[in-house]
Design an enzyme around this catalytic site. Sequence first.
Site, PDB file in Angstrom:
ATOM      1  N   ASN A 149     -24.609   8.862   2.808  1.00  0.00           N
ATOM      2  CA  ASN A 149     -23.966   9.740   1.822  1.00  0.00           C
ATOM      3  C   ASN A 149     -24.754   9.884   0.516  1.00  0.00           C
ATOM      4  O   ASN A 149     -24.736  10.929  -0.117  1.00  0.00           O
ATOM      5  CB  ASN A 149     -22.535   9.278   1.545  1.00  0.00           C
ATOM      6  CG  ASN A 149     -22.462   7.852   1.074  1.00  0.00           C
ATOM      7  OD1 ASN A 149     -23.430   7.094   1.208  1.00  0.00           O
ATOM      8  ND2 ASN A 149     -21.338   7.468   0.512  1.00  0.00           N
ATOM      9  N   GLU A 246     -22.138  -3.713   1.037  1.00  0.00           N
ATOM     10  CA  GLU A 246     -21.369  -2.655   0.360  1.00  0.00           C
ATOM     11  C   GLU A 246     -20.748  -1.816   1.464  1.00  0.00           C
ATOM     12  O   GLU A 246     -21.419  -0.998   2.084  1.00  0.00           O
ATOM     13  CB  GLU A 246     -22.288  -1.780  -0.502  1.00  0.00           C
ATOM     14  CG  GLU A 246     -23.076  -2.528  -1.550  1.00  0.00           C
ATOM     15  CD  GLU A 246     -22.223  -3.034  -2.692  1.00  0.00           C
ATOM     16  OE1 GLU A 246     -20.999  -2.781  -2.692  1.00  0.00           O
ATOM     17  OE2 GLU A 246     -22.775  -3.707  -3.562  1.00  0.00           O
ATOM     18  N   CYS A 280     -17.585   6.067  -0.655  1.00  0.00           N
ATOM     19  CA  CYS A 280     -16.877   4.855  -0.241  1.00  0.00           C
ATOM     20  C   CYS A 280     -15.752   4.457  -1.202  1.00  0.00           C
ATOM     21  O   CYS A 280     -14.740   3.915  -0.789  1.00  0.00           O
ATOM     22  CB  CYS A 280     -17.870   3.710  -0.113  1.00  0.00           C
ATOM     23  SG  CYS A 280     -18.893   3.549  -1.580  1.00  0.00           S
ATOM     24  N   GLU A 458     -24.054  -4.940  -6.492  1.00  0.00           N
ATOM     25  CA  GLU A 458     -25.305  -4.262  -6.800  1.00  0.00           C
ATOM     26  C   GLU A 458     -25.262  -3.871  -8.271  1.00  0.00           C
ATOM     27  O   GLU A 458     -24.242  -3.957  -8.941  1.00  0.00           O
ATOM     28  CB  GLU A 458     -25.459  -3.020  -5.912  1.00  0.00           C
ATOM     29  CG  GLU A 458     -25.530  -3.405  -4.443  1.00  0.00           C
ATOM     30  CD  GLU A 458     -26.139  -2.343  -3.546  1.00  0.00           C
ATOM     31  OE1 GLU A 458     -25.525  -1.276  -3.409  1.00  0.00           O
ATOM     32  OE2 GLU A 458     -27.230  -2.602  -2.996  1.00  0.00           O
TER      33      GLU A 458
HETATM   34  P1  NDP Z   1     -22.826   2.739   9.506  1.00  0.00           P
HETATM   35  O1  NDP Z   1     -22.193   1.431   9.377  1.00  0.00           O
HETATM   36  O2  NDP Z   1     -22.669   3.502  10.749  1.00  0.00           O
HETATM   37  O3  NDP Z   1     -24.400   2.619   9.278  1.00  0.00           O
HETATM   38  C1  NDP Z   1     -24.949   2.020   8.121  1.00  0.00           C
HETATM   39  C2  NDP Z   1     -26.383   1.665   8.381  1.00  0.00           C
HETATM   40  O4  NDP Z   1     -26.440   0.534   9.248  1.00  0.00           O
HETATM   41  C3  NDP Z   1     -27.185   2.760   9.072  1.00  0.00           C
HETATM   42  O5  NDP Z   1     -28.498   2.764   8.555  1.00  0.00           O
HETATM   43  C4  NDP Z   1     -27.150   2.306  10.503  1.00  0.00           C
HETATM   44  O6  NDP Z   1     -28.186   2.836  11.282  1.00  0.00           O
HETATM   45  C5  NDP Z   1     -27.277   0.814  10.363  1.00  0.00           C
HETATM   46  N1  NDP Z   1     -26.814   0.043  11.506  1.00  0.00           N
HETATM   47  C6  NDP Z   1     -25.925   0.376  12.455  1.00  0.00           C
HETATM   48  N2  NDP Z   1     -25.741  -0.657  13.316  1.00  0.00           N
HETATM   49  C7  NDP Z   1     -26.540  -1.670  12.889  1.00  0.00           C
HETATM   50  C8  NDP Z   1     -26.797  -3.002  13.337  1.00  0.00           C
HETATM   51  N3  NDP Z   1     -26.183  -3.513  14.406  1.00  0.00           N
HETATM   52  N4  NDP Z   1     -27.675  -3.765  12.636  1.00  0.00           N
HETATM   53  C9  NDP Z   1     -28.273  -3.281  11.532  1.00  0.00           C
HETATM   54  N5  NDP Z   1     -28.089  -2.019  11.071  1.00  0.00           N
HETATM   55  C10 NDP Z   1     -27.226  -1.219  11.737  1.00  0.00           C
HETATM   56  O7  NDP Z   1     -22.311   3.561   8.252  1.00  0.00           O
HETATM   57  P2  NDP Z   1     -22.540   5.092   7.925  1.00  0.00           P
HETATM   58  O8  NDP Z   1     -23.995   5.375   7.762  1.00  0.00           O
HETATM   59  O9  NDP Z   1     -21.761   5.883   8.903  1.00  0.00           O
HETATM   60  O10 NDP Z   1     -21.916   5.206   6.466  1.00  0.00           O
HETATM   61  C11 NDP Z   1     -20.563   5.388   6.241  1.00  0.00           C
HETATM   62  C12 NDP Z   1     -19.908   4.084   5.861  1.00  0.00           C
HETATM   63  O11 NDP Z   1     -20.609   3.492   4.784  1.00  0.00           O
HETATM   64  C13 NDP Z   1     -18.498   4.270   5.381  1.00  0.00           C
HETATM   65  O12 NDP Z   1     -17.649   3.329   5.969  1.00  0.00           O
HETATM   66  C14 NDP Z   1     -18.565   4.011   3.894  1.00  0.00           C
HETATM   67  O13 NDP Z   1     -17.401   3.536   3.331  1.00  0.00           O
HETATM   68  C15 NDP Z   1     -19.691   3.061   3.782  1.00  0.00           C
HETATM   69  N6  NDP Z   1     -20.306   3.180   2.475  1.00  0.00           N
HETATM   70  C16 NDP Z   1     -20.111   2.176   1.578  1.00  0.00           C
HETATM   71  C17 NDP Z   1     -20.614   2.256   0.312  1.00  0.00           C
HETATM   72  C18 NDP Z   1     -20.441   1.138  -0.664  1.00  0.00           C
HETATM   73  O14 NDP Z   1     -21.241   1.015  -1.565  1.00  0.00           O
HETATM   74  N7  NDP Z   1     -19.447   0.288  -0.543  1.00  0.00           N
HETATM   75  C19 NDP Z   1     -21.360   3.445  -0.128  1.00  0.00           C
HETATM   76  C20 NDP Z   1     -21.533   4.411   0.902  1.00  0.00           C
HETATM   77  C21 NDP Z   1     -21.007   4.271   2.162  1.00  0.00           C
HETATM   78  P3  NDP Z   1     -28.040   4.290  11.957  1.00  0.00           P
HETATM   79  O15 NDP Z   1     -27.050   5.087  11.211  1.00  0.00           O
HETATM   80  O16 NDP Z   1     -29.365   4.828  11.816  1.00  0.00           O
HETATM   81  O17 NDP Z   1     -27.613   4.005  13.333  1.00  0.00           O
END
Ligand code: NDP
Length: 485
Positions: A149, A246, A280, A458
């Site tokens: 995002n 996060e 988020c 962070e």
């Molecule tokens: P995901 O959890 O699907 O993915 C996050 C990252 O983790 C991606 O780069 C993903 O790779 C990677 N990933 C997935 N599986 C693994 C694994 N087993 N080991 C290591 N890395 C892995 O989240 P989204 O990208 O869909 O983002 C949305 C989510 O993020 C929402 O729930 C939102 O609330 C949260 N979010 C939280 C924030 C905060 O600061 N608290 C800010 C922004 C978002 P890939 O996608 O390439 O498969």
Amino acid sequence: MQRLLNHIGGGYRASVSGECFEKLNPATGAPLCQVEIALEPEVEAAIAAAREGQRAWAALTGAERGRVLMRAVALLRARNDELARLEVLDTGKPLQEAIAVDVASGADCLEYFAGMAATLRGDQYPLRNAFAYTRREPLGICVGIGAWNYPIQIALWKSAPALACGNAMIFKPSEMTPNTAAKLAEIYLEAGVPAGVFQVLQGDGRTGRLLSTHPAVAKVSVTGSVPTGKRVMAAAADTLKRVTMELGGKSALIVFDDADIEQAVTAALLANFYTQGEICTNGTRVFVHEAVHDRFVQRVVERAGRLKLGDPLDMATQVGALISRDHAAKVLGYIDKGKAEGAECVLGGGRPDDAALAAGNFVLPTVFTGCTDDMTIVKEEIFGPVMSVLTFSGEEEVVARANATPFGLAGGVFTRDIARGHRVAGQLDAGVCWINNYNITPIEMPFGGTKESGIGSENSHAAIEHYTRIKSVYVELGKIADPYA
Ligand code: NDP
């Protein structure tokens, strides 16, 4: 079509397997680029380059590192609009937002930590016949894993403190948003950051897993969903890596009857429709005191109904496209569930009725009223432009309901009674609270969640703690107390 390679050891490198995926434009569905996936050989190459680069980087003084990072700040600001456009193509968010916020807030973060680099220090302890002190040392190789995002902002929120403290970072952006992190790697190099100190590995969960289980990695910082956070933490436990998480949220925005209603409406719009609701910390459970509910809802509907949805590259657009077709389908599924479970949809509730937007992942800003705490749309994170309005009558009641969730990321309170504002903020189970504002995240303040929304913070001085370790050094100035004499 452009093929995006991994950025390893100071340049783009073709991967051994050649495996790649196609990145689509969220607003049009058209392919944007092919992206090569980093697997074992690329991870090993990046680790080797990080080892070497980090030694040289950590040998600089903090002031020297800060000077180099300041050059990267200037490059980021000079390239703001170009990077913002790239971010829009990857994410589907409105260009007006990306130009004003995404790159700029990332650059502010880097500027903050570049300034902090020279302030790193240990302590000295007054002991008898000894000189005792602590050193604040870098951890070594850190891994950043990003969500889709705020891609460049997330890459900077993680790399800025990591690099300021003398670490190397290997960053894996979400496969949905591969482009701006790669540009950031180019910018760091151009600024004078040594090769290997900031590298970008593209890929999916496999790449993330290889990185978060690698024994040479000291720390993993993830921005992502709760299930991913749990998986990474479990994987990192095997080698006792430090983690910062996060994760997701389902935050409450509470509007008391003495609030400035127009300000509260503005906050509710920002907290639900900015970046198409893909934030988020969003205040998606809007608790409105029953005495002001009707007025509040009337103004929300009037103002949200005027938001301009459309081509994200048009500077007039205020609501863009969701990240992917699958994600839009998931958000529409939640909207259907809201209707089926008895909430009243008073605005939006589906895709826009515009043939020009049919190929993009657009969902109308949607407002539900008559929501109850047990509805799926009130309990689960939707991560789209969907607001749920609930009513309440008492302070104690609303605090208990706001806290009745496994998440604990953020919360907001609107009231003119400042004592009540502090009291409620003090009782919310959340890492970040706002009184009479929402979703404002200055770099000077710690940012992070509690409960299932995350671990660690962070930004701010708190991030320095997370990217350094303390070493105690005891220097004997007298004679060893010898029990064997
Ligand atoms: P995901 O959890 O699907 O993915 C996050 C990252 O983790 C991606 O780069 C993903 O790779 C990677 N990933 C997935 N599986 C693994 C694994 N087993 N080991 C290591 N890395 C892995 O989240 P989204 O990208 O869909 O983002 C949305 C989510 O993020 C929402 O729930 C939102 O609330 C949260 N979010 C939280 C924030 C905060 O600061 N608290 C800010 C922004 C978002 P890939 O996608 O390439 O498969």
